[in-house]
Scaffold this motif. Structure first.
Motif, PDB file in Angstrom:
ATOM      1  N   ILE A 244       0.827  -1.217   0.000  1.00 39.99           N
ATOM      2  CA  ILE A 244       0.000   0.000   0.000  1.00 39.99           C
ATOM      3  C   ILE A 244       0.866   1.274   0.000  1.00 39.99           C
ATOM      4  N   LEU A 247       0.866   2.406  -3.503  1.00 38.05           N
ATOM      5  CA  LEU A 247      -0.473   2.834  -3.911  1.00 38.05           C
ATOM      6  C   LEU A 247      -0.744   4.241  -3.381  1.00 38.05           C
ATOM      7  N   TYR A 416      -3.811   7.493   5.651  1.00 38.04           N
ATOM      8  CA  TYR A 416      -4.440   7.901   4.392  1.00 38.04           C
ATOM      9  C   TYR A 416      -4.826   9.366   4.479  1.00 38.04           C
ATOM     10  N   TRP A 441     -13.098   1.556   4.441  1.00 38.41           N
ATOM     11  CA  TRP A 441     -11.815   1.793   3.755  1.00 38.41           C
ATOM     12  C   TRP A 441     -12.097   2.204   2.304  1.00 38.41           C
ATOM     13  N   ALA A 444      -9.950   2.248  -1.319  1.00 39.58           N
ATOM     14  CA  ALA A 444      -9.836   1.177  -2.314  1.00 39.58           C
ATOM     15  C   ALA A 444     -10.728   1.462  -3.522  1.00 39.58           C
ATOM     16  N   GLU A 446     -11.783   4.608  -4.261  1.00 42.77           N
ATOM     17  CA  GLU A 446     -11.620   5.993  -4.676  1.00 42.77           C
ATOM     18  C   GLU A 446     -10.179   6.260  -5.125  1.00 42.77           C
ATOM     19  N   ALA A 447      -9.279   6.600  -4.185  1.00 45.16           N
ATOM     20  CA  ALA A 447      -7.898   6.900  -4.578  1.00 45.16           C
ATOM     21  C   ALA A 447      -7.264   5.723  -5.323  1.00 45.16           C
ATOM     22  N   TYR A 448      -7.488   4.491  -4.841  1.00 44.96           N
ATOM     23  CA  TYR A 448      -6.892   3.314  -5.481  1.00 44.96           C
ATOM     24  C   TYR A 448      -7.820   2.684  -6.520  1.00 44.96           C
ATOM     25  N   GLY A 449      -8.990   3.256  -6.703  1.00 43.53           N
ATOM     26  CA  GLY A 449      -9.967   2.640  -7.601  1.00 43.53           C
ATOM     27  C   GLY A 449     -10.405   3.594  -8.690  1.00 43.53           C
ATOM     28  N   ASP A 450     -11.650   3.430  -9.116  1.00 47.16           N
ATOM     29  CA  ASP A 450     -12.140   4.183 -10.265  1.00 47.16           C
ATOM     30  C   ASP A 450     -12.896   5.456  -9.918  1.00 47.16           C
ATOM     31  N   LEU A 451     -13.302   5.614  -8.656  1.00 52.35           N
ATOM     32  CA  LEU A 451     -14.098   6.799  -8.307  1.00 52.35           C
ATOM     33  C   LEU A 451     -13.209   8.031  -8.194  1.00 52.35           C
TER      34      LEU A 451
ATOM     35  N   ARG B  45      -9.272  -6.269 -16.609  1.00 54.95           N
ATOM     36  CA  ARG B  45      -9.432  -5.021 -15.862  1.00 54.95           C
ATOM     37  C   ARG B  45      -9.723  -5.282 -14.386  1.00 54.95           C
ATOM     38  N   SER B  49      -5.972  -2.827  -9.703  1.00 60.84           N
ATOM     39  CA  SER B  49      -6.620  -1.665  -9.088  1.00 60.84           C
ATOM     40  C   SER B  49      -6.385  -0.444  -9.967  1.00 60.84           C
ATOM     41  N   PHE B  50      -5.136  -0.171 -10.302  1.00 63.79           N
ATOM     42  CA  PHE B  50      -4.877   0.924 -11.246  1.00 63.79           C
ATOM     43  C   PHE B  50      -3.479   0.803 -11.828  1.00 63.79           C
ATOM     44  N   LYS B  57      -0.604   7.800 -10.494  1.00 65.89           N
ATOM     45  CA  LYS B  57      -1.780   7.078 -10.974  1.00 65.89           C
ATOM     46  C   LYS B  57      -2.272   7.689 -12.285  1.00 65.89           C
ATOM     47  N   VAL B  76      -6.679  -4.312  -3.857  1.00 74.56           N
ATOM     48  CA  VAL B  76      -6.344  -4.577  -2.464  1.00 74.56           C
ATOM     49  C   VAL B  76      -7.599  -4.440  -1.607  1.00 74.56           C
TER      50      VAL B  76
END
Lengths: 586, 79
Positions: A244, A247, A416, A441, A444, A446-451, B45, B49-50, B57, B76
């Motif tokens: 992490i 990430l 975070y 959490w 996952a 948002e910052a690490y995902g698609d949002l 996909r 995660s990215f 990113k 994760v």
């Protein structure tokens, strides 16, 4: 319901009296176990206004319906009390083998009441429970104390222990097991210390029953391949939480220099690659297929860890890029019985206070020598340790700098940065025990995902759903790393207990748990004004890296919080409405 | 067709898509975007995660440049 032993061991430490009593199965059906059931017991048994460090406070060790069964990743124990750091409800979870052993001893829970007349430890072996003298253990580090207990009671005995920090009632003291597993947050170790209780040792030789063992084994085999040994989970084995670090760095949310920034130039010295180079072994909790634990060695220092939170709070947040120093700091905290998140956070605050000319504690960002002295001083409240043991909120209240004390309700931020992950800010502010990453959490997603991390749109809904999900996960109890769907959880729970659970039932249990925790906090005087973040988050933009120039505008935060209360069925003052309580049977 | 060379790192358990290797130099069409890389590596996909390009990113629509350092992270949970 099968898989429960149906018994609670109630121990009055002051009266040296231990009695088994029936587990309240109506409550078990409504709250499952772990977090939810533990909070229900505490809510009913500890009156409002109880001093967390008084003998009237209780310490509850609670298992769940999966504990002791073949369900993977079910080895955690929940420990519940009123927090001396925050005054809120406090539930922590701890890995290792203690929880399974408690179930095998024939109990679902242990309720610890009162205060022993002198330092003692509780020894439980099946139906026998005795309070034994801990005079020779008092003052020992958690590691040595556990060694002594193991020598005395045999290697099969499992123990929960506190270090000197717990004995000295430091509100960031943790409870340890098997050296490197911690119930870390909110000063749970200080509650144990306040009861003159150095350790709880347990051995169990009983069995327990699940309803449909054959089908359960079949389904678990399938689930292991479909949902466990997959990319979503195997990172926990290959790298563990140090993954992490990168990430967070690449998304600009790695806490740096007391959350002045989200970008740490030295991150490559503390990332997963650095940990892998230092790795000398792996370890898993009971029933775990993933085995996230890393033993690392650098120079003379060896530790199980450091985990992400330690790398972030005691590394980048203190400006420390030296892995050997972080390992040594981590080891010292574990042995002294201190939460690395809170210690790292308050150390960084003290460093910034010196930088800003507020007060000089002799600590500087990146200065290893003074940094390494901090845990030892906090644990015995010596020199600057007496001040730092106040925690970030208390330290800033005494010397100034409250805007930059990164805490909520007195619990220090984990790793975070909310200006780069707005929903994480909402999760911290509304978490039942103060700033916590384990109640939800959303990074996952948002910052690490698609949002989009920089919008308030949809974030209240996200946090509500994740809080419900985690409340269920920590009530069954499963490890945080095993992200099963609620459908699958309901199916396993049905096979284990024999009572039919649906996804809707579990959603309701999650919501009920969040609400009873809220009612506990409301009863202690917490209101909407406490659901906020430090001023820094609203007014100081991050400086460098991918989130340079970002802050969380207060208007956007207020919008998220308002929406959150509406979705929860809570009033504007943050109290659950009568309708909501009725709906949830509260 | 003009091509570019990028350096790709697959983090954690994703290295199975490189047969256990962690880092590889990959040749891509000059106008490739980050999402094209996933396709070229047959990396679903949902298994990531990215993607980060040069330590930041990036969206899957981001155009790749000669010499870019690309890192792909698995999903994760927990924390």
């Amino acid at each position: 319901m099968h898989s429960y032993q149906g018994r609670v061991l109630r121990v009055n430490l002051g009266e040296n009296n231990a009695q088994a009593e029936p587990l309240n199965m109506d409550w078990a059906a409504q709250y499952l176990g772990g977090k939810g059931l533990g909070i229900k017991y505490l809510y009913e048994e500890v009156p409002a206004g109880t001093d967390p460090l008084s003998e009237r406070n209780k310490l509850i060790l609670m298992t769940g319906p999966f504990t002791g069964t073949v369900v993977p990743c079910s080895g955690k124990l929940a420990i519940i009390s009123r927090s001396p750091a925050t005054g809120t409800i406090l539930d922590c979870s701890i890995g290792g083998h203690f929880a399974g052993e408690l179930k095998f001893a024939g109990y679902d829970a242990v309720i610890l009441e009162g205060k022993a007349a002198k330092p003692a430890y509780l020894y439980i072996e099946d139906d026998e429970a005795r309070l034994l003298d801990a005079g020779e253990l008092w003052g020992l580090g958690a590691h040595r104390a556990e060694d002594v207990l193991r020598e005395k009671h045999g290697p099969e005995a499992k123990a929960l222990v506190i270090g000197p920090a717990g004995e000295n009632l430091v509100p960031m003291a943790c409870i340890s097991s098997e050296y490197y597993r911690q119930a870390g947050r909110g000063g749970i170790g200080a509650v144990m210390g306040s009861k003159n209780l150095k350790a709880v040792v347990i051995k169990g030789a009983k069995g327990l029953r699940v309803t449909n063992a054959e089908r359960l084994l079949e389904r678990l085999q399938e689930i292991m391949h479909q949902d466990t040994l997959t990319e979503d989970n195997l990172w926990a084995y290959t790298d563990g939480t140090p993954m992490i670090v990168e990430l967070s760095q690449t998304t600009g949310i790695l806490p740096t220099h007391n959350f002045q920034d989200g970008n740490f130039p030295g991150f490559e010295s503390i990332n997963a690659d650095a940990i892998r180079e230092a790795r000398v072994g792996k370890r898993a909790c009971v029933s775990c297929a993933l085995g996230c634990g890393n033993f690392t060695r650098r120079g003379a220092s060896v530790v199980e860890g450091p985990e992400y939170e330690t790398l972030a709070l005691c590394g980048s947040n203190c400006g420390i890029a030296d892995l050997e120093a972080i390992i040594a700091f981590n080891k010292a905290c574990d042995d002294l019985g201190l939460d690395t998140i809170s210690v790292g956070n308050v150390t960084a605050l003290a460093m910034e206070m010196a930088e800003k000319g507020i007060h000089d504690f002799g600590l500087r960002f990146g200065d290893i020598q003074s940094y390494l002295e901090v845990p030892g001083k906090i644990a015995v409240r010596e020199g600057i340790g007496a001040d730092l043991a106040l925690g970030a909120k208390g330290l800033a209240r005494r010397y100034g700098g409250e805007d930059m004390a990164m805490q909520v309700k007195g619990l220090e931020f984990p790793g975070y940065e909310p200006r780069g992950s707005w929903s994480m800010g909402l999760a911290y502010a509304t978490s039942d025990r103060g700033a916590c990453h384990m109640r939800a959490w959303p990074v996952a997603n948002e910052a690490y995902g698609d949002l989009d991390p920089f919008t308030s749109e949809g974030k209240a809904q996200l946090v509500v759903e994740l809080q419900h999900y985690n409340a269920v996960k920590f009530s069954t109890i499963l490890c945080d790393f095993w992200a099963l769907s609620l459908d699958t959880l309901a199916e396993i729970l049905t096979l284990v207990t024999g009572k039919t659970f649906s996804t809707t039932d579990l959603e309701k249990i999650g919501e009920r748990t969040v609400n009873i925790a809220r009612l506990f906090n409301v009863r202690e005087g917490f209101t909407a004004k406490d659901d906020t973040l430090p001023e820094r988050v609203f007014k100081d933009a991050l400086k460098t890296g991918p989130t340079a120039g970002r802050l969380l505008p207060r208007a956007e935060y207020d919008k998220m919080l308002k929406e959150y209360y509406i979705l929860r069925g809570w009033q504007e003052d943050g109290k659950p409405t009568q309708e909501k309580m009725q709906e949830l049977g509260l | 067709m003009e091509r570019i060379k990028i350096v790709v790192t697959l983090a954690g358990s994703l290295n199975k898509y490189f047969q256990g290797e962690k880092v590889r130099a990959i040749s891509m069409p000059a106008k490739a975007v980050a999402g094209d890389l996933l396709q070229q590596l047959s990396l679903p996909r949902e298994s990531i995660s990215f993607v980060a390009v040069n330590g930041v990113k990036a969206s899957l629509e981001q155009a790749l440049q000669e010499g870019d350092k690309v890192k792909v992270y698995p999903p994760v949970s927990g924390g």
